[in-house]
Scaffold this motif. Structure first.
Motif, mmCIF file in Angstrom:
data_model
loop_
_atom_site.group_PDB
_atom_site.id
_atom_site.type_symbol
_atom_site.label_atom_id
_atom_site.label_comp_id
_atom_site.label_asym_id
_atom_site.label_seq_id
_atom_site.Cartn_x
_atom_site.Cartn_y
_atom_site.Cartn_z
ATOM 1 N N MET B 93 0.512 -1.146 0.025
ATOM 2 C CA MET B 93 -0.381 -0.242 0.021
ATOM 3 C C MET B 93 0.763 1.047 0.007
ATOM 4 S SD MET B 93 -3.796 -0.898 0.642
ATOM 5 C CE MET B 93 -4.254 -2.303 0.793
ATOM 6 N N VAL B 94 -0.059 1.991 -0.708
ATOM 7 C CA VAL B 94 1.079 3.635 -0.007
ATOM 8 C C VAL B 94 0.141 4.378 0.864
ATOM 9 C CG1 VAL B 94 1.355 6.467 -1.257
ATOM 10 C CG2 VAL B 94 1.478 3.757 -3.107
ATOM 11 N N PRO B 95 1.186 4.386 1.639
ATOM 12 C CA PRO B 95 0.138 4.945 2.735
ATOM 13 C C PRO B 95 -0.460 6.547 2.965
ATOM 14 C CG PRO B 95 2.244 4.088 3.999
ATOM 15 C CD PRO B 95 2.326 4.241 1.968
ATOM 16 N N ALA B 145 -10.500 7.656 3.160
ATOM 17 C CA ALA B 145 -9.386 7.349 4.154
ATOM 18 C C ALA B 145 -8.134 6.792 3.298
ATOM 19 C CB ALA B 145 -10.336 6.374 5.313
ATOM 20 N N LEU B 146 -7.063 8.184 4.491
ATOM 21 C CA LEU B 146 -5.697 7.431 4.188
ATOM 22 C C LEU B 146 -5.891 5.800 5.076
ATOM 23 C CD1 LEU B 146 -4.264 10.458 4.337
ATOM 24 C CD2 LEU B 146 -4.946 9.752 2.496
ATOM 25 N N VAL B 147 -5.221 5.132 3.713
ATOM 26 C CA VAL B 147 -4.877 4.077 4.322
ATOM 27 C C VAL B 147 -3.773 4.312 5.677
ATOM 28 C CG1 VAL B 147 -2.707 2.204 3.938
ATOM 29 C CG2 VAL B 147 -5.153 3.215 1.663
ATOM 30 N N ASP B 148 -3.276 5.196 5.927
ATOM 31 C CA ASP B 148 -2.089 5.466 7.080
ATOM 32 C C ASP B 148 -2.595 5.554 7.971
ATOM 33 O OD1 ASP B 148 0.248 6.352 7.425
ATOM 34 O OD2 ASP B 148 -0.367 8.262 7.260
ATOM 35 N N GLU B 149 -4.567 5.850 7.871
ATOM 36 C CA GLU B 149 -5.197 5.659 9.744
ATOM 37 C C GLU B 149 -5.498 4.347 10.144
ATOM 38 O OE1 GLU B 149 -8.007 8.391 8.212
ATOM 39 O OE2 GLU B 149 -5.999 9.921 7.440
ATOM 40 N N LEU B 150 -5.609 2.693 8.962
ATOM 41 C CA LEU B 150 -6.034 2.061 9.014
ATOM 42 C C LEU B 150 -4.847 1.082 10.092
ATOM 43 C CD1 LEU B 150 -7.409 0.679 5.674
ATOM 44 C CD2 LEU B 150 -8.060 2.022 7.512
ATOM 45 N N SER B 151 -5.880 0.224 10.131
ATOM 46 C CA SER B 151 -4.640 -0.900 11.612
ATOM 47 C C SER B 151 -4.527 -1.865 10.400
ATOM 48 C CB SER B 151 -5.756 -1.873 12.444
ATOM 49 O OG SER B 151 -6.714 -2.973 11.767
ATOM 50 N N GLY B 152 -3.224 -2.713 11.737
ATOM 51 C CA GLY B 152 -1.951 -3.398 9.955
ATOM 52 C C GLY B 152 -3.110 -4.592 8.956
ATOM 53 N N GLY B 153 -3.844 -4.931 10.197
ATOM 54 C CA GLY B 153 -5.544 -6.250 9.668
ATOM 55 C C GLY B 153 -5.839 -5.659 8.973
ATOM 56 N N GLN B 154 -6.333 -4.178 8.887
ATOM 57 C CA GLN B 154 -7.316 -4.070 7.791
ATOM 58 C C GLN B 154 -6.907 -3.678 6.476
ATOM 59 O OE1 GLN B 154 -8.601 -0.195 10.693
ATOM 60 N NE2 GLN B 154 -10.496 -1.119 10.665
ATOM 61 N N ARG B 155 -5.182 -3.165 6.510
ATOM 62 C CA ARG B 155 -4.283 -3.153 6.020
ATOM 63 C C ARG B 155 -4.398 -4.541 4.523
ATOM 64 N NH1 ARG B 155 0.623 1.068 6.888
ATOM 65 N NH2 ARG B 155 -1.126 2.529 8.360
ATOM 66 N N GLN B 156 -4.291 -5.553 4.847
ATOM 67 C CA GLN B 156 -4.597 -6.396 4.542
ATOM 68 C C GLN B 156 -5.325 -7.282 3.879
ATOM 69 O OE1 GLN B 156 -2.093 -8.241 4.330
ATOM 70 N NE2 GLN B 156 -0.009 -7.693 5.544
ATOM 71 N N GLY B 157 -6.674 -6.754 5.450
ATOM 72 C CA GLY B 157 -7.443 -6.775 4.273
ATOM 73 C C GLY B 157 -8.305 -6.352 3.235
#
Lengths: 323, 248
Positions: B93-95, B145-157
């Motif tokens: 991802m690009v945060p 929403a920015l990927v920056d604001e997501l948790s690690g698990g959400q990013r994998q999702g």
């Protein structure tokens, strides 16, 4: 109600361009308070006359910086491009053709920066620092330090002709800013620019040709620097070998003040436009209030640091205020 | 010759780096809709094998078959064209970009083209990214929403939702549960099961056997560049695999 108000302010503070806008308004108010002359039509026309040259260079620098690279050679290309144009006119080429050749040369210099940086994998800071010295040196070598006679057959109206109390250059600046805003925010190429600067590995893994994106931005940045150089030389009807000295620093300052991250991946066209205005307003305002011009550098320095503090520190704090 | 009962088959893969042998004669296959756990200690050759499969570099020896047909990948782009999508932890991802822009990065939906650039169809990308996220049961406020604001698990999702949306055939997950809390890791395992339900094959790379074991259909163990085990889950136990993994 209070909740809504807090959330409204939070959203305002999180706007990328807000710190530069606040600074610009503050500076304008201060100068206006000291000298009402500052906001006279005559002076506004003066500001709009000098802004496009820095503004256009800064737009190119912004595009390149968002994709994660630097160009320190814009000031030298800014001087080199008009010299090339003048030389070709002196050799008997038509003025229009000479302008086109000069712009192509500017683009070629950008392509060279891009090629050296990307092919050898060296920092663009180094490549373009070298290029800055080389092309400034070339300008001095070609001219022997003396401005060549500006060709009298040049028709300068299309770039700097007067339209009422404005010059054509401000419309070129506006058009380029709108075009780049559109490309950055509304096209697939814009998405690739942000992705390339934001996380090059991820962008490449998702099939974005990051090298190509950077290469194009190197060319664009140099092209715009050359174009801005032509505007200045048309406005002054001369090609001074010293033109654009230090311009790379002002352009980077405008970009950073406008909220573009030095590390890439973040930035806006509108922010850079505001940043360029801020620099030129300070420049002009100091003259109007008759302060010694040495203050110029001091204020720009303060503005850069303040902008970055507002952009990173204050934004992070505000983000944590969950509403 | 390839065997088309497998989606992907890698035969006798060798790879050297500056005189060091990273892989020696590894055979590796993934069936249709299968979840394969790839385990091994650090330096066992897991990443090398996966980078060959996703086109980052070619093998020095050996063959790769996709649906029974021999393939040579010269770039990740070619592997992706066949539907092989790799999700690297930090590199997916690009945060500083929005969820929507991340999902469509490099594969933007366009309204029309103007010469070299395409005009983004933002309303459709908004809609499609929300649909994609709902498929993995991810409830996020807004596609902006920015990927920056997501948790690690959400990013994998989000990365898995992206792979599903683009109809990948094989999703390679490189240490997807690293640095995640227990609860977040469980979410990621749910995402992986969701892939299987949609008939998408996946490779789950991890050095944490306790994450791999519950979801994998088959477990492959690498050690010092060689394959030392390949079991259907029913035929083995966590204890047996652990014993193999820690063999010198």
């Amino acid at each position: 109600m209070a909740q809504g108000l807090v959330s409204f302010f939070r959203r305002i503070i999180l706007l990328r361009e807000i710190s530069s806008l606040v600074m610009l308004l503050a500076v304008v108010l201060v100068f206006f308070a000291i000298s009402p002359l500052f906001l006279s039509w005559e002076n506004i026309a003066v500001i709009l006359e000098i802004i496009p040259e820095l503004g256009i260079v800064a737009l190119g620098v912004t595009m390149l910086m968002i994709s994660g690279e630097f160009d320190l050679s814009v000031g030298s290309v800014f001087a080199f491009c008009p010299i090339i144009m003048t030389m070709f006119v002196v050799w008997g080429f038509s003025p229009l053709l000479s302008v086109i050749i000069a712009l192509l040369v500017a683009m070629l210099l950008g392509a060279l920066n891009g090629f050296i940086t990307l092919f050898f994998g060296i920092p663009s800071f180094i490549t373009t620092l070298g290029a800055m010295l080389i092309w400034r040196g070339a300008v001095l070598l070609v001219t022997g330090g003396w401005p060549p006679p500006f060709p009298t057959e040049m028709s300068t109206g299309i770039l700097v002709g007067k339209l009422g109390f404005l010059r054509a250059s401000i419309f070129w600046y506006g058009a380029i800013a709108v075009l780049l805003w559109f490309i950055l925010e509304r096209t697939d190429f814009g998405n690739w620019v942000f992705a390339t600067g934001g996380n090059q590995v991820a962008a490449r893994a998702m099939g974005v040709d990051t090298q190509r994106v950077k290469f194009i931005n190197f060319m664009l940045c140099s092209l715009l620097a050359g174009f801005a150089g032509l505007i200045q030389s048309f406005r002054l009807a001369t090609t001074l070998p010293s033109m654009g000295t230090g311009l790379e620093m002002d352009a980077i300052a405008a970009t950073v003040i406008g909220g573009t991250a030095l590390s890439g991946g973040v930035g806006t066209v509108i922010g850079t436009v505001i940043g360029a205005f801020l620099i030129r307003v300070i420049d002009n305002g100091l003259v109007i209030v008759r302060a010694p011009s040495y203050w110029f550098r001091v204020f720009i320095g303060i503005a850069i640091i303040l902008a970055v503090i507002l952009n990173s520190f204050v934004r992070e704090r505000t983000k944590k205020l969950r509403c | 010759m390839g065997d088309d009962k497998y989606l992907v088959e890698m035969l006798n893969i060798h790879k050297w780096f500056a005189g060091v042998c990273a892989l020696r004669g590894v055979d590796f296959a993934i069936g249709y809709g299968e979840i394969v756990g790839l385990v091994g200690d650090n330096g066992a050759g897991k990443s090398t094998l996966i980078k060959i499969l996703s086109g980052f570099y070619p093998p020095d020896e050996g063959k790769i078959f996709f649906e029974g047909e021999e393939k040579h990948f010269s770039s990740p782009r070619e592997a992706r064209k066949l539907g092989i999508e790799t999700i690297y932890q930090e590199a997916a991802m690009v945060p500083k970009m929005s969820i929507m822009r991340n999902i469509f990065m490099g594969r933007e939906l366009l309204s029309f083209r103007m010469g070299p650039v395409g005009y983004l169809d933002i309303p459709r990308m908004e809609e499609e990214s929300m649909t994609a996220l709902q498929k993995v049961d991810l409830k996020l406020r807004s596609p902006h929403a920015l990927v920056d604001e997501l948790s690690g698990g959400q990013r994998q999702g989000v990365a898995i939702a992206r792979a599903m949306y683009f109809k990948s055939r094989l999703v390679i997950l490189d240490e997807p549960t690293n640095n995640l809390s227990v609860k977040e890791s469980q979410r990621v395992l749910e995402f992986i099961k969701e892939l299987k339900k949609q008939g998408i094959s996946s490779i789950f790379i991890s050095h944490n056997l306790y994450h791999v074991y519950p979801v994998a259909d088959r477990i492959v163990i690498l050690s010092h560049g060689e394959k030392i085990g390949d079991f259907r889950k029913e035929e083995t136990s966590v204890e047996e695999i652990t014993r193999l993994m820690i063999l010198p």
